[in-house]
Enzyme design. Structure first.
Site, short mmCIF file in Angstrom:
data_model
loop_
_atom_site.label_atom_id
_atom_site.label_comp_id
_atom_site.label_asym_id
_atom_site.label_seq_id
_atom_site.Cartn_x
_atom_site.Cartn_y
_atom_site.Cartn_z
N SER A 144 0.89 -1.33 -0.14
CA SER A 144 0.01 -0.01 0.03
C SER A 144 0.87 1.21 0.01
O SER A 144 2.10 1.11 0.32
CB SER A 144 -1.02 0.17 1.03
N TYR A 157 -2.15 -0.26 10.76
CA TYR A 157 -2.22 -0.62 9.00
C TYR A 157 -0.95 -0.29 8.50
O TYR A 157 -0.51 -1.25 7.85
CB TYR A 157 -3.38 0.00 8.66
#
Length: 264
Positions: A144, A157
């Site tokens: 990501s 995250y």
């Protein structure tokens, strides 16, 4: 389309929805055979049936929670015995929860690392012997932009995605002399059901709605890169540009982009 995938075997984790599902259809369009893995067996069955009927390629599915390392080992032992080769593994399974460090629970932290990091590494370990034996293969890890440029309320995250990028870069060097390609995919926000859990308030999605990527577009770029020596896929281009500036001058960038960082 990717002609290199014709009659090849591609494993996709987290294949029951979102980017994983979009990848499955794009691989099938290119003539690739699929092994679909996810927790939701009924959704996998539907996707697999549609692919078999529409594209006339082999599409099998296995119920798997990558958080359960014993289950990962058992499932991949079955796969490696049933199939002579595995050409591509896409480690797509993952989830996130957007909360501050203080508000997020330790169980949520543990779950994110178990799925996003430990499960990804475990799946990779299971296919590497087969790829070494056949002297080719491709590991694609869905990381990501959050792994490159952290923002508030994504500490857990972002940490998992930092770990994925680090693992991917190290693995690439370990297998580079064995004709095994390793690619990190670093997308920005994708319009999937990921945010039903990550952003329960809907605030973040509302704020960034016009910038969200379509899963079909991301899948198309990933499938085009399969079985090529592509180091990274970064989307969208302007977010990758921002993350590069962030790495060059993090303190200045945090000061200038402070308002943009607080979208959650």
């Amino acid at each position: 389309m990717n002609p290199r995938l014709k009659n090849r075997f591609v494993i996709i984790t987290g294949a029951s929805s979102g980017l994983g599902e979009a990848l499955a259809y794009k691989v099938a369009e290119s003539g690739g055979n699929l092994l679909l893995l996810a927790r939701r067996k009924e959704r996998l069955a539907r996707i697999s049936k549609e692919i078999n009927e529409k594209y006339h390629v082999s599409s099998s599915y296995y119920e798997l929670d990558v958080r359960n390392l014993k289950e990962v080992e058992e499932t991949f032992q079955i796969i490696t015995k049933e199939y002579e080769r595995i050409d591509v593994l896409v480690n797509n399974a993952g989830f996130g929860i957007f909360q501050s460090v203080e508000d997020a629970s330790l169980s949520e932290m543990q779950a994110m690392f178990e799925v996003n990091v430990y499960g990804l590494i475990a799946c990779t370990k299971m296919v590497l012997p087969k790829m070494r034996q056949q002297k080719e293969g491709h590991i694609i890890n869905i990381a990501s932009q959050a792994g490159k440029m952290a923002t508030p309320k994504s500490s857990f995250y972002s940490s998992t995605k930092h770990a994925v990028i680090g693992f991917t870069n190290s693995l690439r060097m370990e297998v580079m002399d064995q004709s095994i390609f390793v690619t990190a995919v670093n997308p920005g926000p994708i319009r999937t059901n990921f945010f039903e859990q990550a952003d329960t308030s809907g605030k973040y999605v509302k704020n960034i709605d016009r910038w969200m990527l379509r899963p079909e577009d991301v899948a198309k770029k990933i499938v085009r890169a399969m079985l090529t020596n592509k180091r990274e896929i970064n989307l969208p281009w302007w977010m990758e540009s921002a993350s590069r500036l962030y790495r060059l001058a993090p303190a200045l960038f945090e000061k200038v982009a402070r308002k943009a960082f607080f979208q959650k």
